[in-house]
Design an enzyme around this catalytic site. Sequence first.
Site, PDB file in Angstrom:
ATOM      1  N   GLU A  72       8.751  10.533  46.477  1.00 21.05           N
ATOM      2  CA  GLU A  72       7.420  10.101  46.908  1.00 21.05           C
ATOM      3  C   GLU A  72       6.696   9.376  45.772  1.00 21.05           C
ATOM      4  O   GLU A  72       7.058   9.484  44.601  1.00 21.05           O
ATOM      5  CB  GLU A  72       6.581  11.323  47.322  1.00 21.05           C
ATOM      6  CG  GLU A  72       7.178  12.120  48.472  1.00 21.05           C
ATOM      7  CD  GLU A  72       6.232  13.163  49.026  1.00 21.05           C
ATOM      8  OE1 GLU A  72       5.647  13.919  48.230  1.00 21.05           O
ATOM      9  OE2 GLU A  72       6.077  13.234  50.262  1.00 21.05           O
ATOM     10  N   ASN A 118      -5.593  15.916  48.416  1.00 20.44           N
ATOM     11  CA  ASN A 118      -4.313  15.906  47.693  1.00 20.44           C
ATOM     12  C   ASN A 118      -4.202  14.602  46.907  1.00 20.44           C
ATOM     13  O   ASN A 118      -5.133  14.319  46.137  1.00 20.44           O
ATOM     14  CB  ASN A 118      -3.110  16.320  48.534  1.00 20.44           C
ATOM     15  CG  ASN A 118      -2.830  15.567  49.802  1.00 20.44           C
ATOM     16  OD1 ASN A 118      -3.462  15.787  50.811  1.00 20.44           O
ATOM     17  ND2 ASN A 118      -1.852  14.692  49.788  1.00 20.44           N
ATOM     18  N   ASP A 119      -3.157  13.841  47.031  1.00 18.42           N
ATOM     19  CA  ASP A 119      -2.870  12.749  46.083  1.00 18.42           C
ATOM     20  C   ASP A 119      -4.059  11.832  45.769  1.00 18.42           C
ATOM     21  O   ASP A 119      -4.763  11.410  46.682  1.00 18.42           O
ATOM     22  CB  ASP A 119      -1.814  11.787  46.642  1.00 18.42           C
ATOM     23  CG  ASP A 119      -0.653  12.458  47.307  1.00 18.42           C
ATOM     24  OD1 ASP A 119      -0.636  13.676  47.424  1.00 18.42           O
ATOM     25  OD2 ASP A 119       0.246  11.715  47.743  1.00 18.42           O
ATOM     26  N   TRP A 151       1.741  21.421  46.569  1.00 22.05           N
ATOM     27  CA  TRP A 151       1.912  21.802  47.972  1.00 22.05           C
ATOM     28  C   TRP A 151       2.248  23.290  48.067  1.00 22.05           C
ATOM     29  O   TRP A 151       2.904  23.843  47.201  1.00 22.05           O
ATOM     30  CB  TRP A 151       3.017  20.969  48.634  1.00 22.05           C
ATOM     31  CG  TRP A 151       2.562  19.560  48.876  1.00 22.05           C
ATOM     32  CD1 TRP A 151       2.986  18.437  48.219  1.00 22.05           C
ATOM     33  CD2 TRP A 151       1.562  19.121  49.804  1.00 22.05           C
ATOM     34  NE1 TRP A 151       2.316  17.328  48.682  1.00 22.05           N
ATOM     35  CE2 TRP A 151       1.443  17.719  49.663  1.00 22.05           C
ATOM     36  CE3 TRP A 151       0.751  19.768  50.745  1.00 22.05           C
ATOM     37  CZ2 TRP A 151       0.548  16.952  50.423  1.00 22.05           C
ATOM     38  CZ3 TRP A 151      -0.135  19.004  51.496  1.00 22.05           C
ATOM     39  CH2 TRP A 151      -0.224  17.618  51.334  1.00 22.05           C
ATOM     40  N   TRP A 194     -10.533  19.182  51.860  1.00 23.89           N
ATOM     41  CA  TRP A 194      -9.204  19.160  51.237  1.00 23.89           C
ATOM     42  C   TRP A 194      -8.988  17.860  50.473  1.00 23.89           C
ATOM     43  O   TRP A 194      -9.352  16.786  50.953  1.00 23.89           O
ATOM     44  CB  TRP A 194      -8.152  19.286  52.340  1.00 23.89           C
ATOM     45  CG  TRP A 194      -6.740  19.194  51.865  1.00 23.89           C
ATOM     46  CD1 TRP A 194      -6.052  18.052  51.566  1.00 23.89           C
ATOM     47  CD2 TRP A 194      -5.846  20.273  51.627  1.00 23.89           C
ATOM     48  NE1 TRP A 194      -4.780  18.366  51.159  1.00 23.89           N
ATOM     49  CE2 TRP A 194      -4.629  19.733  51.191  1.00 23.89           C
ATOM     50  CE3 TRP A 194      -5.955  21.671  51.755  1.00 23.89           C
ATOM     51  CZ2 TRP A 194      -3.524  20.514  50.878  1.00 23.89           C
ATOM     52  CZ3 TRP A 194      -4.852  22.456  51.443  1.00 23.89           C
ATOM     53  CH2 TRP A 194      -3.647  21.874  51.009  1.00 23.89           C
ATOM     54  N   ARG A 228       7.193   5.722  52.442  1.00 23.59           N
ATOM     55  CA  ARG A 228       5.739   5.734  52.249  1.00 23.59           C
ATOM     56  C   ARG A 228       5.309   5.520  50.799  1.00 23.59           C
ATOM     57  O   ARG A 228       6.111   5.430  49.905  1.00 23.59           O
ATOM     58  CB  ARG A 228       5.166   7.062  52.758  1.00 23.59           C
ATOM     59  CG  ARG A 228       5.788   8.306  52.164  1.00 23.59           C
ATOM     60  CD  ARG A 228       5.142   9.550  52.794  1.00 23.59           C
ATOM     61  NE  ARG A 228       5.778  10.771  52.358  1.00 23.59           N
ATOM     62  CZ  ARG A 228       6.736  11.427  53.027  1.00 23.59           C
ATOM     63  NH1 ARG A 228       7.166  10.973  54.174  1.00 23.59           N
ATOM     64  NH2 ARG A 228       7.253  12.536  52.543  1.00 23.59           N
TER      65      ARG A 228
END
Length: 473
Positions: free
Chosen positions: A220, A38-39, A304, A36, A161
């Site tokens: 975010e 993501n960012d 997402w 996987w 975060r």
Amino acid sequence: MVGVLKVILLLFVSYTSGKVLDRYYPRYHLAPPYGWMNDPNGFCVFNNEVHMFYQHNPDSSVKPGYAQWGHATSKDFFHWKHQPIAMRTDMPYDSCGAFSGSSLIENNIMYVFYTGNVIYPGKTPDHQNRQALAFSTDGINFIKYASNPIITGYMNTPDIRDPKVWKHDGTYYMVLGSSVNNQTHGGIGNILLYSSPDKFTWNYVSVLAQANGTFGFMWECPDLFELDGKYVLLFSPQGVKASGDRYQNVYQTGYFIGDFDYSTLKFTPTSEFVELDNGHDFYATQTTLDNFGRRIVVGWMDMWYRDYPEGPDGFTGILTMPRELRLLNGKIVQLPLAELSSIRGRQVLPINGYYILCDKAGEVDVFADGLLNFQLYIESENVKVTLSYDAVNGKVTLDRGGKDSIRRTEWRPASGQLKWRVFVDASSIELFCGEGEVTFSSRFFPEGAVVIYQRGTAVLTVHEILRSMPRPT
Ligand code: FRU
């Protein structure tokens, strides 16, 4: 029945052997070797090499798990070499995720600021984000700072975060995404500013920007940087309601242009919020300055809660092409990097008006009369994507078929001449309109070769793009 058997077979192959199938795997965009993604994280140039880190679950391609920092390096933003995992979730403060963050290079040391996530099942709140620091002298092996965490909290919010750190006039600054009063997603998105004399001790400065109650419960991945004489506050809000053609994805990434004053540490927006991209799959950007002073952005080309068929193939998530950002008439424009020329392959000539990309990777340059409607089709045996220009209403539409097929935005060619650059790569399309005033980044999942053709009278120039990513194994 055949379809069901095919899916079972694919699941069996990918789960039992950790193998990745090639059919949707990018030829020139960064994707994880398995698992996987993501960012993007920690994007930087260190000792003349581009370093890209990313949120990574090396154990599963269908769920994010507890994010670790995957890592790849490149000399030219296109030929990527996978590197060992840079940071794992091995500390009490990051035991449930080494979340997103950024890098700062100083005295040949790479400092990495990131968020440690810890989950407390059954408690309220059930998780807590804290900020942490790690460093590396070779860009490959990282040591976590012994006195982590460096920032423990703000107003009791568990959601704080994605530190982005930079240095200005001897002081270090950090922006953080956060949410206040966020127990039930009823909170307010915030960007917080911190400062530090030494990178280790951090002081809260202010709320740099905040949602007005209708613009998201959590912001975010913030980033603040100077661009062509103005400042850009780039971030990814969650909880913004769709409105006409805007905010169609579950979450957005966009920016305010404004002024930032280092004597007052205030950011004053001088523009509306503008989405940086208009496609289905663009989120959680990172930017860096390269050795030539170019401000370069990458985003996660996914979103997402998608359920794309690449997961059972052994990977989820790719990054967008790195793009140079410039400011033009008060708006950000995005430009493909000149380095692309090193992977441009042979020109593809049409057969009865059809251009065939055998390896599903290519660039289509379009020149057309800006006063006429135009359609470009990108098609394979199972899927058809239509890029269209509506000259009467001045709109561009990407229609990838299936559910939630359409993304659309306003755009008119500045010169009267429609100019597009379209990049196809196995399971992605990136469209750059004009001088990059508008882009669309969307995933699609073609079987077999990809065929390109038009309805209109445009001049199309099509090139193959060569593989620069390691083949999946
Ligand atoms: C954005 C994000 C970040 C977080 C990371 C976790 O997609 O939610 O805020 O750090 O992903 O993987």
